[in-house]
Design a protein around this motif. Structure first.
Motif, PDB file in Angstrom:
ATOM      1  N   VAL A 105      42.243  47.760  60.742  1.00 26.46           N
ATOM      2  CA  VAL A 105      41.175  48.710  60.418  1.00 26.46           C
ATOM      3  C   VAL A 105      40.641  48.427  59.022  1.00 26.46           C
ATOM      4  CG1 VAL A 105      40.589  51.142  60.106  1.00 26.46           C
ATOM      5  CG2 VAL A 105      42.147  50.461  61.954  1.00 26.46           C
ATOM      6  N   ILE A 106      41.542  48.225  58.076  1.00 27.94           N
ATOM      7  CA  ILE A 106      41.130  47.924  56.698  1.00 27.94           C
ATOM      8  C   ILE A 106      40.253  46.673  56.666  1.00 27.94           C
ATOM      9  CG2 ILE A 106      42.002  47.204  54.430  1.00 27.94           C
ATOM     10  CD1 ILE A 106      44.423  49.052  54.967  1.00 27.94           C
ATOM     11  N   ASP A 107      40.597  45.700  57.489  1.00 27.04           N
ATOM     12  CA  ASP A 107      39.832  44.456  57.549  1.00 27.04           C
ATOM     13  C   ASP A 107      38.365  44.706  57.910  1.00 27.04           C
ATOM     14  OD1 ASP A 107      40.563  41.859  56.902  1.00 27.04           O
ATOM     15  OD2 ASP A 107      40.466  41.188  58.977  1.00 27.04           O
ATOM     16  N   ARG A 108      38.108  45.763  58.675  1.00 27.97           N
ATOM     17  CA  ARG A 108      36.724  46.065  59.081  1.00 27.97           C
ATOM     18  C   ARG A 108      35.847  46.454  57.897  1.00 27.97           C
ATOM     19  NH1 ARG A 108      37.877  50.383  63.868  1.00 27.97           N
ATOM     20  NH2 ARG A 108      39.320  49.157  65.124  1.00 27.97           N
ATOM     21  N   PHE A 109      36.476  46.869  56.798  1.00 27.29           N
ATOM     22  CA  PHE A 109      35.699  47.296  55.632  1.00 27.29           C
ATOM     23  C   PHE A 109      35.416  46.148  54.659  1.00 27.29           C
ATOM     24  CE2 PHE A 109      37.947  51.386  56.745  1.00 27.29           C
ATOM     25  CZ  PHE A 109      36.815  52.013  57.247  1.00 27.29           C
ATOM     26  N   GLU A 276      33.223  28.458  48.807  1.00 24.15           N
ATOM     27  CA  GLU A 276      32.026  29.306  48.742  1.00 24.15           C
ATOM     28  C   GLU A 276      31.796  30.027  50.074  1.00 24.15           C
ATOM     29  OE1 GLU A 276      29.176  30.916  46.277  1.00 24.15           O
ATOM     30  OE2 GLU A 276      30.711  29.436  45.756  1.00 24.15           O
ATOM     31  N   SER A 277      32.232  29.414  51.172  1.00 25.86           N
ATOM     32  CA  SER A 277      32.021  30.019  52.484  1.00 25.86           C
ATOM     33  C   SER A 277      32.922  31.228  52.716  1.00 25.86           C
ATOM     34  CB  SER A 277      32.284  28.984  53.589  1.00 25.86           C
ATOM     35  OG  SER A 277      33.646  28.551  53.534  1.00 25.86           O
ATOM     36  N   ALA A 278      33.942  31.403  51.850  1.00 25.55           N
ATOM     37  CA  ALA A 278      34.891  32.514  52.031  1.00 25.55           C
ATOM     38  C   ALA A 278      34.619  33.643  51.050  1.00 25.55           C
ATOM     39  CB  ALA A 278      36.318  32.010  51.857  1.00 25.55           C
ATOM     40  N   ARG A 279      33.336  33.880  50.737  1.00 28.54           N
ATOM     41  CA  ARG A 279      33.006  34.890  49.723  1.00 28.54           C
ATOM     42  C   ARG A 279      33.289  36.299  50.222  1.00 28.54           C
ATOM     43  NH1 ARG A 279      27.290  33.971  47.246  1.00 28.54           N
ATOM     44  NH2 ARG A 279      28.085  35.445  45.721  1.00 28.54           N
ATOM     45  N   THR A 280      33.106  36.562  51.523  1.00 24.30           N
ATOM     46  CA  THR A 280      33.475  37.860  52.071  1.00 24.30           C
ATOM     47  C   THR A 280      34.930  37.779  52.512  1.00 24.30           C
ATOM     48  OG1 THR A 280      31.217  38.210  52.846  1.00 24.30           O
ATOM     49  CG2 THR A 280      32.918  39.650  53.761  1.00 24.30           C
ATOM     50  N   LEU A 281      35.824  38.199  51.642  1.00 28.09           N
ATOM     51  CA  LEU A 281      37.247  38.040  51.911  1.00 28.09           C
ATOM     52  C   LEU A 281      37.753  39.098  52.877  1.00 28.09           C
ATOM     53  CD1 LEU A 281      38.793  37.360  48.378  1.00 28.09           C
ATOM     54  CD2 LEU A 281      38.050  35.701  50.074  1.00 28.09           C
ATOM     55  N   LEU A 283      41.323  40.824  54.634  1.00 30.13           N
ATOM     56  CA  LEU A 283      42.563  41.299  54.017  1.00 30.13           C
ATOM     57  C   LEU A 283      43.555  40.165  53.800  1.00 30.13           C
ATOM     58  CD1 LEU A 283      44.232  43.664  52.966  1.00 30.13           C
ATOM     59  CD2 LEU A 283      44.934  44.144  55.319  1.00 30.13           C
ATOM     60  N   ASP A 284      43.746  39.316  54.785  1.00 37.14           N
ATOM     61  CA  ASP A 284      44.705  38.214  54.642  1.00 37.14           C
ATOM     62  C   ASP A 284      44.311  37.280  53.502  1.00 37.14           C
ATOM     63  OD1 ASP A 284      46.319  39.129  56.673  1.00 37.14           O
ATOM     64  OD2 ASP A 284      45.451  37.829  58.207  1.00 37.14           O
ATOM     65  N   ALA A 285      43.026  36.938  53.451  1.00 38.98           N
ATOM     66  CA  ALA A 285      42.553  36.031  52.402  1.00 38.98           C
ATOM     67  C   ALA A 285      42.713  36.659  51.023  1.00 38.98           C
ATOM     68  CB  ALA A 285      41.094  35.656  52.649  1.00 38.98           C
ATOM     69  N   ALA A 286      42.424  37.958  50.928  1.00 38.45           N
ATOM     70  CA  ALA A 286      42.572  38.642  49.644  1.00 38.45           C
ATOM     71  C   ALA A 286      44.038  38.641  49.205  1.00 38.45           C
ATOM     72  CB  ALA A 286      42.041  40.075  49.739  1.00 38.45           C
ATOM     73  N   GLU A 287      44.924  38.908  50.147  1.00 34.62           N
ATOM     74  CA  GLU A 287      46.357  38.963  49.802  1.00 34.62           C
ATOM     75  C   GLU A 287      46.929  37.584  49.469  1.00 34.62           C
ATOM     76  OE1 GLU A 287      47.740  43.007  52.158  1.00 34.62           O
ATOM     77  OE2 GLU A 287      48.112  41.066  53.102  1.00 34.62           O
ATOM     78  N   SER A 288      46.214  36.523  49.853  1.00 32.63           N
ATOM     79  CA  SER A 288      46.690  35.175  49.508  1.00 32.63           C
ATOM     80  C   SER A 288      46.391  34.808  48.059  1.00 32.63           C
ATOM     81  CB  SER A 288      46.041  34.140  50.438  1.00 32.63           C
ATOM     82  OG  SER A 288      44.664  33.949  50.102  1.00 32.63           O
ATOM     83  N   LEU A 289      45.627  35.668  47.353  1.00 39.24           N
ATOM     84  CA  LEU A 289      45.335  35.436  45.924  1.00 39.24           C
ATOM     85  C   LEU A 289      46.562  35.863  45.111  1.00 39.24           C
ATOM     86  CD1 LEU A 289      41.742  36.954  46.030  1.00 39.24           C
ATOM     87  CD2 LEU A 289      42.287  34.511  45.836  1.00 39.24           C
ATOM     88  N   ALA A 394      36.075  38.564  42.817  1.00 36.08           N
ATOM     89  CA  ALA A 394      34.624  38.359  42.806  1.00 36.08           C
ATOM     90  C   ALA A 394      34.075  38.290  41.391  1.00 36.08           C
ATOM     91  CB  ALA A 394      33.948  39.483  43.586  1.00 36.08           C
ATOM     92  N   MET A 395      34.549  39.169  40.529  1.00 42.00           N
ATOM     93  CA  MET A 395      34.014  39.206  39.167  1.00 42.00           C
ATOM     94  C   MET A 395      34.564  38.068  38.310  1.00 42.00           C
ATOM     95  SD  MET A 395      31.906  41.471  39.687  1.00 42.00           S
ATOM     96  CE  MET A 395      31.389  43.141  40.087  1.00 42.00           C
ATOM     97  N   SER A 396      35.806  37.668  38.523  1.00 45.65           N
ATOM     98  CA  SER A 396      36.367  36.539  37.764  1.00 45.65           C
ATOM     99  C   SER A 396      35.643  35.244  38.106  1.00 45.65           C
ATOM    100  CB  SER A 396      37.858  36.385  38.070  1.00 45.65           C
ATOM    101  OG  SER A 396      38.593  37.483  37.607  1.00 45.65           O
ATOM    102  N   ARG A 397      35.120  35.180  39.310  1.00 44.91           N
ATOM    103  CA  ARG A 397      34.389  33.990  39.742  1.00 44.91           C
ATOM    104  C   ARG A 397      33.076  33.836  38.985  1.00 44.91           C
ATOM    105  NH1 ARG A 397      35.011  31.971  45.346  1.00 44.91           N
ATOM    106  NH2 ARG A 397      33.628  30.190  45.560  1.00 44.91           N
ATOM    107  N   ARG A 398      32.513  34.962  38.566  1.00 44.93           N
ATOM    108  CA  ARG A 398      31.166  34.924  37.983  1.00 44.93           C
ATOM    109  C   ARG A 398      31.101  35.260  36.495  1.00 44.93           C
ATOM    110  NH1 ARG A 398      27.002  37.788  42.108  1.00 44.93           N
ATOM    111  NH2 ARG A 398      25.641  37.278  40.346  1.00 44.93           N
ATOM    112  N   PHE A 399      32.112  35.996  35.989  1.00 46.49           N
ATOM    113  CA  PHE A 399      31.997  36.510  34.626  1.00 46.49           C
ATOM    114  C   PHE A 399      33.292  36.345  33.837  1.00 46.49           C
ATOM    115  CE2 PHE A 399      29.449  39.277  37.466  1.00 46.49           C
ATOM    116  CZ  PHE A 399      28.183  38.979  36.988  1.00 46.49           C
TER     117      PHE A 399
END
Length: 430
Positions: A105-109, A276-281, A283-289, A394-399
């Motif tokens: 469900v969280i992934d849907r957001f 760059e293709s994985a900009r919309t992360l 849940l799994d991708a986010a947790e891999s950071l 997202a912000m560390s990538r740009r600023f």
């Protein structure tokens, strides 16, 4: 059996800067268990700091403890939602709400979280181009509120903004004081939520948001849905709990990162490794950071937004070798626990790497409780961490953010732990 030590003078512990200062002093003097006389109630309150005792109160003997001192004030604001309710009713509500916070469900957001961060990235880019600082405190508050409202109300939020000419829930971010005046203004929103619920009942259409999930859920024993009042209380609880703690955590995270250039470099390097293709992360991708996760965990260790909470014993118990009687308020401070020198080396230092490898594996499981633990741990923990991981990535990538000003940060230890003054940051586009 001997009673625990404590200061000779009385003090009413609660959400206040004086409480935090006193608890630091008492921990240094009295250690893991002490008691303080509360003049307003004419009783002794107990404070526990050892993970074993915290485990007993929050998990292994949790049925002997209810919510404690200060909950009446919160009920004025949130009604009888899962943060304040007790007993069978709380168990029913928690059981009904739990599926709404499942990982899938969280992934849907993920798209919502991405879009809100993109909106704020554009704002930050404009500030960087103009050489103007950002008010990080305000931006973190607005950003997290926008995400939580979008996740609860979905498309209805835009309709409300068109109807009212502004976001009717913005008072949550704009008004900092959590006093009776705020409680009155906030509770006045119940009528608005009730109208939304009734409209959805009259005009059924598909919504992918928490309100639709809460309206659809049924009690597994009676097959009954939540009443309108129950729905409203849970919605208001999600708004406040889902916004304030996450906003405070992000504010502290950026403050700490700005003070440690090597940490900022590590975040930038990890964000740059994402394609760059994985900009919309998801849940799994986010947790891999992994490094970003460690930075957030360490920020939550040093500055847990929920820095103090209480439980009240129903029957007599024993904590740390000391007896406590029935109806005794027991105070637990994650802020103090997370600085316990027996469980944390150099506890005042910002060291994200302590959440990697052997350090993390060998640590007492109950020495770190930013989202509480046990049956009443924060139901939105995974969503909050997802939001924060995506935002910092997202912000560390740009600023690159640098603190504007060098005056010492003062703590405001009220309901949540946050900086007393707004945190201003200069933003440099990378």
């Amino acid at each position: 059996m001997a009673l625990p030590p404590g200061p000779a003078e009385g003090f009413d512990l609660g959400g206040s800067d004086e409480s935090l200062a006193l608890m630091r002093e008492c921990f240094a003097r009295f250690g893991d268990v002490y008691r303080i006389f509360a003049p307003s109630r004419g009783v002794y309150n107990y404070v526990i700091n050892h993970p074993d005792d915290i485990k007993r109160v929050l998990l292994s003997n949790h049925r002997n403890y209810t919510k404690g001192e200060g909950m009446d004030r919160v009920k004025i604001l949130l009604g009888n939602g899962i943060m304040t309710s007790e007993g069978d009713f709380w168990r029913r509500q928690r059981r009904m709400m739990q599926p709404s916070f499942h990982r899938r469900v969280i992934d849907r957001f993920s798209q919502l979280v991405h879009e809100v961060n993109e909106k704020f990235a554009e704002r930050w880019a404009a500030k960087a181009a103009a050489g103007e600082p950002i008010n990080l405190t305000d931006d973190a508050s607005e950003l997290t509120l926008e995400i939580v409202l979008g996740s609860i109300f979905g498309n209805d939020l835009e309709r409300l903004e068109r109807q009212f000419g502004a976001n009717p829930f913005e008072v949550v971010a704009k008004e900092q004081n959590r006093d009776l005046k705020f409680a009155f203004r906030f509770r006045s929103l119940t009528k608005l939520v009730a109208e939304l619920i009734e409209r959805r009942r009259r005009e059924p259409e598909e919504h992918v948001d928490f309100l639709s999930m809460l309206m659809a859920t049924r009690d597994r024993e009676s097959n009954e849905a939540m009443t309108n009042k129950e729905l409203i209380d849970e919605v208001l609880t999600l708004i406040v709990a889902g916004h304030e703690t996450t906003a405070a955590a992000l504010t502290w995270t950026w403050y700490l990162v700005s003070q440690h250039p090597e940490t900022a470099a590590g975040l930038e390097a990890e964000s740059d490794r994402q394609s760059e293709s994985a900009r919309t992360l998801g849940l799994d991708a986010a947790e891999s950071l992994s490094f970003t996760h460690q930075v957030l965990q360490e920020a939550l260790r040093l500055y847990p937004p929920g820095w103090l909470f209480t439980r009240r014993s129903l029957e007599a118990d024993e904590l740390g070798g000391f007896p406590i009687g029935p109806r005794t308020d027991v105070f637990i401070s994650p802020y103090m626990l997370h600085r316990h020198p027996a469980f944390w080396s150099e506890p005042e230092e910002f060291r994200p790497e302590r959440f990697a490898g052997a350090d993390a594996e060998e640590r007492h499981r109950f020495a770190y409780i930013p989202f509480s633990v046990g049956p009443r741990h924060c139901i939105g923990e995974n969503l909050a961490m997802f939001e924060m991981l995506v935002h910092v990535h997202a912000m560390s990538r740009r600023f690159r953010l640098t603190r504007a000003g060098s005056e010492p940060i003062e703590l405001e230890a009220q309901i949540n732990l946050r900086p007393r003054s707004n945190l201003l940051m200069t933003v440099e586009a990378r």
